[in-house]
Write a protein that holds these residues in place. Structure first.
Motif, PDB file in Angstrom:
ATOM      1  N   ALA A 284      -1.360  52.302  23.360  1.00  0.00           N
ATOM      2  CA  ALA A 284      -0.647  51.539  24.385  1.00  0.00           C
ATOM      3  C   ALA A 284      -0.066  50.241  23.838  1.00  0.00           C
ATOM      4  O   ALA A 284       0.542  49.473  24.590  1.00  0.00           O
ATOM      5  CB  ALA A 284      -1.581  51.235  25.555  1.00  0.00           C
ATOM      6  N   GLY A 285      -0.267  49.987  22.548  1.00  0.00           N
ATOM      7  CA  GLY A 285       0.261  48.755  21.959  1.00  0.00           C
ATOM      8  C   GLY A 285      -0.425  47.510  22.469  1.00  0.00           C
ATOM      9  O   GLY A 285       0.151  46.421  22.450  1.00  0.00           O
ATOM     10  N   CYS A 286      -1.669  47.656  22.919  1.00  0.00           N
ATOM     11  CA  CYS A 286      -2.424  46.521  23.453  1.00  0.00           C
ATOM     12  C   CYS A 286      -3.348  45.977  22.372  1.00  0.00           C
ATOM     13  O   CYS A 286      -4.229  46.681  21.882  1.00  0.00           O
ATOM     14  CB  CYS A 286      -3.241  46.952  24.673  1.00  0.00           C
ATOM     15  SG  CYS A 286      -4.141  45.614  25.471  1.00  0.00           S
ATOM     16  N   ASP A 287      -3.152  44.725  22.002  1.00  0.00           N
ATOM     17  CA  ASP A 287      -3.922  44.114  20.922  1.00  0.00           C
ATOM     18  C   ASP A 287      -5.275  43.649  21.454  1.00  0.00           C
ATOM     19  O   ASP A 287      -5.474  42.480  21.794  1.00  0.00           O
ATOM     20  CB  ASP A 287      -3.144  42.934  20.329  1.00  0.00           C
ATOM     21  CG  ASP A 287      -3.853  42.321  19.123  1.00  0.00           C
ATOM     22  OD1 ASP A 287      -4.759  42.978  18.582  1.00  0.00           O
ATOM     23  OD2 ASP A 287      -3.500  41.183  18.742  1.00  0.00           O
ATOM     24  N   VAL A 288      -6.210  44.586  21.529  1.00  0.00           N
ATOM     25  CA  VAL A 288      -7.547  44.267  22.019  1.00  0.00           C
ATOM     26  C   VAL A 288      -8.563  44.969  21.126  1.00  0.00           C
ATOM     27  O   VAL A 288      -8.360  46.115  20.715  1.00  0.00           O
ATOM     28  CB  VAL A 288      -7.715  44.697  23.496  1.00  0.00           C
ATOM     29  CG1 VAL A 288      -7.536  46.193  23.670  1.00  0.00           C
ATOM     30  CG2 VAL A 288      -9.062  44.269  24.047  1.00  0.00           C
TER      31      VAL A 288
END
Length: 556
Positions: A284-288
């Protein structure tokens, strides 16, 4: 309404080919202009986990049509942990998740459809579908299609988890083959996922906490009125999501992943959720950093439910008490309530009036069942990048243990060690070389753990492995998914029989008492891992898979 990507310019080659194919399917000129919705059906006749999904497709199609959309069924791989784990020592299980995501990409992105409703069932279907949603970033709803009804064995409740556990007791003589056969024949009463807080139900609940399942839809008994209501609502709502252009990356933000981690911790969900949520975030391209979230939040999140195998409650009792909505309602002080959901409202709007049907099943935060974390990330000289320990709600097992290593390099080698008496009380059993690249595919080691339990060694031996465990494993002290894995230079691959290993769950440590100079000598003697050749899926996976820190996604 946002222009539909599925509508091509009239007179073009793509328009003409699509018109020819779809007219033959019975579509009208008016249909050609409507939102085109993929029904992602991860179905197979191999297992009861998803044997009911084909029957869901036509009612879902009808709901999509009534909302003004045009449905198209597409199919993906459909792995069942119970069935697909038979080949290659379970190595196909985790890689099948990424195959599902790629199946969806090929069908849905190749056809440039406008949205998806994903029918989720067994363990790898939910994360695979969510990974595809993040990758394609088109409007998506995931429908958890329910857990299976359980049975009665000699007057007592029995489910698939019990079969999984007691299969390990036959070798020790604690159960006969005939008794196991009788139990297995009555444990599963119909279609659906395992009836416990294993990976499937844990991920269904996490999906609702993420905002990617309709509020109030998980967990649910397969083929029940509540499941059919969720199917109807999803068919209606997906067309609205396409028309308003609400996309997965609008929903699956850092705050949403935090909410999902909190939900998993509160039910002591499957350890597999850690790598699955990380993989979804990557796609999802979420930097977590999901592992870091589990470490950070574990001390803060109370255990509010004790569904098998974590306690004596059943998943149907959890559903009757309000399910994911009731759980999230309890957890409101910890959640990011501003996060949107596919239902259209924020989590705060949805959860404000969520009812809790039974306070003994889903406890208030100030009357929690326990305060210790159900999932613990441990680190140390044997696991510099971390490893995972699962704890029950009662948490009456071993917390600290030091013992000599007994090393095996496959599940079958370890099972033979139990049968031959090579595994003894006080050992730290090391199953090495079973990680993402070493096995390849991260072999399942659950059968070994249950065999230990059956041999009466479950509380006398600690297991440390770079392989993975089933989400239903909650027996003894098991440290899994040690990273970096042994086959690519991780310390686990350097352990020899007799080395002292110490694990301290409370201190979150896992250490090897061998001097660094000795480890350096062993490392120098170790042959480098040769990438597998050939066109087989496991070979392709081994050459492409990224570390657990990236959720074991493909891309190296």
């Amino acid at each position: 309404m946002t222009a539909l990507r599925s509508n091509f310019e009239r007179g073009t080659n793509r328009w003409a080919m699509r018109r020819a194919q779809w007219t033959a399917l019975g579509l009208t000129d008016a249909d050609m202009e409507k939102p085109k919705i993929a029904i992602v059906n991860s179905s197979s006749g191999l297992a009861s986990c998803f044997s009911h999904l084909d029957g869901i497709v036509e009612p879902l199609k009808a709901a999509i049509r009534s909302a003004g959309g045009v449905p198209f069924e597409v199919r993906t791989a459909a792995p069942s942990d119970a069935i697909t784990s038979a080949g290659a020592a379970g190595q196909y299980i985790l890689p099948s998740r990424d195959l599902i995501a790629s199946d969806i990409e090929v069908a849905v992105e190749g056809a440039l459809l406008d949205g998806m409703v994903c029918l989720a069932s067994c363990d790898k279907t939910t994360p695979g579908q969510l990974m595809a949603a993040g990758r394609l970033n088109i409007p998506t709803i995931v429908v958890g299609c329910g857990y299976q009804p359980s049975g009665i064995y000699r007057g007592e409740h029995v489910d698939f988890e019990d079969v999984f556990l007691y299969a390990g007791h036959v070798a020790s003589g604690a159960m006969t083959v005939d008794e196991l056969a009788e139990m297995a024949s009555v444990a599963v009463g119909g279609p659906g996922v395992c009836a416990g807080m294993g990976t499937a139900n844990s991920m269904h609940i996490a999906t609702e906490a993420l905002g990617m399942a309709l509020p109030g839809s998980t967990p649910v008994l397969a083929n029940s009125p509540r499941m059919w209501d969720a199917v109807e609502r999803a068919g209606q709502r997906i067309v609205e999501l396409v028309e308003s252009d609400v996309r997965p990356r609008d929903i699956m933000t850092a705050g949403a992943f935090r909410n999902a981690v909190i939900a998993v911790l509160a039910v002591s969900g499957s350890v597999n959720c850690v790598k699955h949520l990380q993989a979804i975030a990557v796609e999802a391209g979420c930097d977590v950093d999901v592992t870091a979230l589990f470490e950070e939040l574990a001390p803060e999140v109370p255990l509010l439910a004790a569904v098998k195998p974590n306690g004596d409650r059943r998943i149907d009792e959890f559903e009757a008490a309000g399910g994911a909505q009731a759980l999230l309602h309890r957890l409101r002080p910890l959640l990011d309530l501003t996060r949107p959901t596919v239902g259209g409202a924020t989590q705060g709007d949805v959860l404000g009036g969520a009812p809790v049907g039974d306070e003994d099943v889903i406890r208030p935060m100030d009357a929690a069942l326990a305060r210790h974390p159900g999932i613990v990330i441990v680190r140390g000289s044997l696991a510099p990048d971390g490893a995972i320990v699962k704890r029950t709600v009662a948490d009456d097992g071993v917390h600290r243990f030091t013992g000599p290593a007994k090393v095996f390099h496959s599940r079958d080698e370890g099972l033979e060690g139990i049968r031959s008496g090579a595994v003894r009380a006080g050992d730290v059993v090391v199953l090495s070389g079973l990680g993402l690249r070493g096995s390849p595919g991260m072999a399942l080691t659950s059968a070994f753990v249950f065999a230990l339990d059956g041999a009466g060694l479950g509380s006398e031996v600690v297991v440390v492995t770079d392989g993975q465990m089933s989400g239903l494993v909650n027996t003894g002290l098991v440290v899994a998914e040690v990273s970096p894995e042994g086959a690519v230079g991780g310390p686990l691959g350097l352990v020899e029989d007799g080395d002292l290993i110490s694990v301290d769950v409370d201190a979150r440590t896992l250490d090897l008492a061998v001097p660094e100079a000795e480890l350096a000598e062993r490392r120098a003697r170790q042959a480098p891992l040769s990438p597998p050749t050939g066109c087989g899926w496991l070979s392709v996976y081994a050459r492409s898979v990224a570390p657990l820190s990236r959720g074991a996604t493909l891309g190296g």
